[in-house]
Design a protein around this motif. Structure first.
Motif, mmCIF file in Angstrom:
data_model
loop_
_atom_site.group_PDB
_atom_site.id
_atom_site.type_symbol
_atom_site.label_atom_id
_atom_site.label_comp_id
_atom_site.label_asym_id
_atom_site.label_seq_id
_atom_site.Cartn_x
_atom_site.Cartn_y
_atom_site.Cartn_z
ATOM 1 N N THR A 269 31.878 38.546 20.434
ATOM 2 C CA THR A 269 31.884 40.733 20.182
ATOM 3 C C THR A 269 31.369 40.475 18.338
ATOM 4 O O THR A 269 31.072 41.068 17.795
ATOM 5 C CB THR A 269 32.866 41.235 19.838
ATOM 6 O OG1 THR A 269 33.860 41.274 21.423
ATOM 7 C CG2 THR A 269 32.888 42.597 19.356
ATOM 8 N N MET A 270 32.192 39.919 17.543
ATOM 9 C CA MET A 270 31.900 39.991 15.937
ATOM 10 C C MET A 270 30.487 38.811 15.974
ATOM 11 O O MET A 270 29.472 39.879 15.098
ATOM 12 C CB MET A 270 32.696 39.089 15.363
ATOM 13 C CG MET A 270 33.983 39.435 16.047
ATOM 14 S SD MET A 270 35.256 38.261 14.731
ATOM 15 C CE MET A 270 34.711 38.175 12.973
ATOM 16 N N ARG A 276 23.364 42.075 15.453
ATOM 17 C CA ARG A 276 22.831 43.832 15.691
ATOM 18 C C ARG A 276 22.332 44.701 14.785
ATOM 19 O O ARG A 276 21.091 45.410 14.073
ATOM 20 C CB ARG A 276 23.333 44.740 17.002
ATOM 21 C CG ARG A 276 23.113 44.262 18.287
ATOM 22 C CD ARG A 276 23.934 44.818 19.322
ATOM 23 N NE ARG A 276 24.593 44.076 20.336
ATOM 24 C CZ ARG A 276 24.790 44.508 20.917
ATOM 25 N NH1 ARG A 276 26.392 45.295 21.461
ATOM 26 N NH2 ARG A 276 24.918 43.828 22.353
ATOM 27 N N MET A 277 23.874 44.905 13.609
ATOM 28 C CA MET A 277 23.505 45.080 12.784
ATOM 29 C C MET A 277 22.294 44.779 11.023
ATOM 30 O O MET A 277 21.886 45.015 10.598
ATOM 31 C CB MET A 277 25.458 45.455 11.923
ATOM 32 C CG MET A 277 25.824 46.123 12.270
ATOM 33 S SD MET A 277 27.225 46.379 11.769
ATOM 34 C CE MET A 277 28.315 44.688 12.161
ATOM 35 N N SER A 282 22.634 49.855 16.192
ATOM 36 C CA SER A 282 23.603 50.390 16.119
ATOM 37 C C SER A 282 23.884 48.805 16.443
ATOM 38 O O SER A 282 23.945 48.372 17.299
ATOM 39 C CB SER A 282 24.329 51.331 16.844
ATOM 40 O OG SER A 282 25.416 51.767 17.621
ATOM 41 N N PRO A 283 25.597 48.522 15.855
ATOM 42 C CA PRO A 283 26.757 47.401 17.066
ATOM 43 C C PRO A 283 26.308 47.595 18.350
ATOM 44 O O PRO A 283 26.924 46.348 19.203
ATOM 45 C CB PRO A 283 27.716 47.285 16.403
ATOM 46 C CG PRO A 283 28.255 49.021 15.709
ATOM 47 C CD PRO A 283 26.627 49.745 15.354
ATOM 48 N N PHE A 284 26.761 49.050 18.891
ATOM 49 C CA PHE A 284 26.869 49.087 19.591
ATOM 50 C C PHE A 284 25.283 49.606 21.224
ATOM 51 O O PHE A 284 25.891 49.806 21.678
ATOM 52 C CB PHE A 284 27.378 50.588 20.239
ATOM 53 C CG PHE A 284 28.717 50.694 19.954
ATOM 54 C CD1 PHE A 284 29.829 49.769 20.259
ATOM 55 C CD2 PHE A 284 29.267 50.943 18.287
ATOM 56 C CE1 PHE A 284 31.314 49.663 19.232
ATOM 57 C CE2 PHE A 284 30.479 50.923 18.136
ATOM 58 C CZ PHE A 284 31.277 50.364 18.210
ATOM 59 N N THR A 285 24.188 49.143 20.688
ATOM 60 C CA THR A 285 23.527 49.023 21.058
ATOM 61 C C THR A 285 23.091 48.176 22.826
ATOM 62 O O THR A 285 23.686 47.103 21.907
ATOM 63 C CB THR A 285 21.858 48.876 20.265
ATOM 64 O OG1 THR A 285 22.037 49.561 19.387
ATOM 65 C CG2 THR A 285 20.883 48.316 20.579
#
Length: 367
Positions: A269-270, A276-277, A282-285
């Motif tokens: 996850t990290m 992405r960032m 967005s980290p949720f893309t």
């Protein structure tokens, strides 16, 4: 030796019964659930984030949750202590959240609010990260930091298991192994209630995995992955608390050991959020940059990928235990280097003569 085996069996008898009960209930419920999902057409539809190409029944977490709770109700003595009430109330809230999310795709913001609320309930019940066992020279934590770190940890691990649930058998396999390890040490530490919870969920997951390994007949969905991440995170904190006030610590390096319990989902996850960032997104893309995608996009099958990652997780669990004789900071560094090396290798190993499919115009527009 026979005496020692008898002592261990006596110690874990209730936990074993909880494991078997949950396994049997899950095995009985899963075919019924699959039939109901087919009847009402509650399928997981493929999209950019997902690996499967055909609609698959989802919400297998319903049977997992029911099996775990049934085993706990049967084998855990009825108690009105604050932790037990808070824990099962939070499970009920996340169970409803998972079903609603599987059916209607709840927004990330609303999911976070509910997850933070359930994490807060657990923290206020007394299950908090209150001690770092000398990591970086830190022992006891101020109360305000206990609440902050606990809520962040529970919410983070819950979402990490949710996000890594991308291919058949992966999240369930990782969770099963983590829960078995947690149940073992919680039982040895005398926390029988938490041990039964760990073994009960492990048994329920084993019943689910029979139907989830590739090719999957059902997915756990958010109903299952949120439950899994939440329980693993809460029980990990309970394990950390067992060391406090004991003359001889059960696990002298418990922060390192608990990191090993959740290492693959948390690292992944990290890593994905950072990439992405870094790319200005967005980290949720939604994309396909998770650690399992590094293998599947290079031609490796879902089955091989899940089994390889579960094998690596097993090795990490063993390593995190045997790091007890090194400074905790060095233990953290070793685990981090192991995952960095794993990701580096995964990016570069391809199935011989594999040619990735060419991007279509539709793919380009979507990206």
């Amino acid at each position: 030796m026979l005496l020692q085996i008898t002592q261990y069996f006596t110690l874990f008898k209730i936990s074993i019964l909880g494991f078997v009960t949950a396994f049997v209930v899950a095995m009985l419920l899963m075919p019924i659930l699959i039939q109901l999902i087919h009847r009402f057409k509650l399928f997981d539809i493929p999209d950019l984030r997902k690996e499967h190409t055909q609609p698959v029944p989802t919400m297998g977490g319903i049977a997992v949750c029911i099996a775990m709770v049934a085993a706990c109700l049967l084998w855990i003595p009825i108690s009105r202590d604050l932790f037990t009430i808070s824990f099962f109330f939070s499970i009920a809230v996340l169970f409803v959240l998972g079903i609603l999310d599987d059916l209607h795709n709840i927004s990330v913001r609303n999911k976070f609010v509910i997850q933070i609320a359930t994490a807060s309930i657990i923290a206020f019940s007394g299950v908090r990260i209150s001690h770092l066992n000398g990591l970086l020279g830190i022992y006891g934590l101020p109360v305000i930091f206990q609440y902050i770190i606990t809520i962040v940890a529970i919410t983070g691990v819950t979402n990490a298991f949710n996000l890594i649930d991308g291919i058949d058998g992966l999240a369930g396999g990782l969770g099963f192994m983590s829960l078995m390890m947690l149940g073992l040490f919680l039982g040895l530490g005398g926390d029988n209630t938490s041990a039964v919870i760990a073994f009960a969920l492990a048994g329920a997951l084993l019943g689910f995995l029979y139907y989830n390994f590739n090719p999957a007949r059902i997915f756990m969905g958010d109903t299952g992955s949120l439950l899994l991440g939440f329980v693993v995170s809460v029980l990990s904190i309970r394990l950390m608390q067992l060391n406090i006030g004991q003359k001889q610590a059960l696990l002298p390096h418990v922060p390192v050991f608990t990191l090993g319990i959740v290492l693959i989902p948390v690292f992944d996850t990290m890593r994905v959020f950072s990439l992405r960032m870094w790319r200005g997104k967005s980290p949720f893309t939604p994309d396909k940059t998770h650690i399992h995608h590094l293998l599947t996009t290079n031609g490796w099958s879902h089955s091989f990928t899940a089994k390889l990652l579960c094998t690596i997780h097993g090795l990490v669990l063993l390593l995190s235990y045997f790091l007890k004789d090194v400074p905790q900071e060095a233990g953290f560094a070793v685990l981090l280097l192991c995952m960095l090396l794993t990701a580096f290798i995964f990016e570069r190993i391809k199935v011989p003569h594999y040619n990735p499919p060419k991007k279509t115009l539709v793919d380009s527009v979507e990206k």
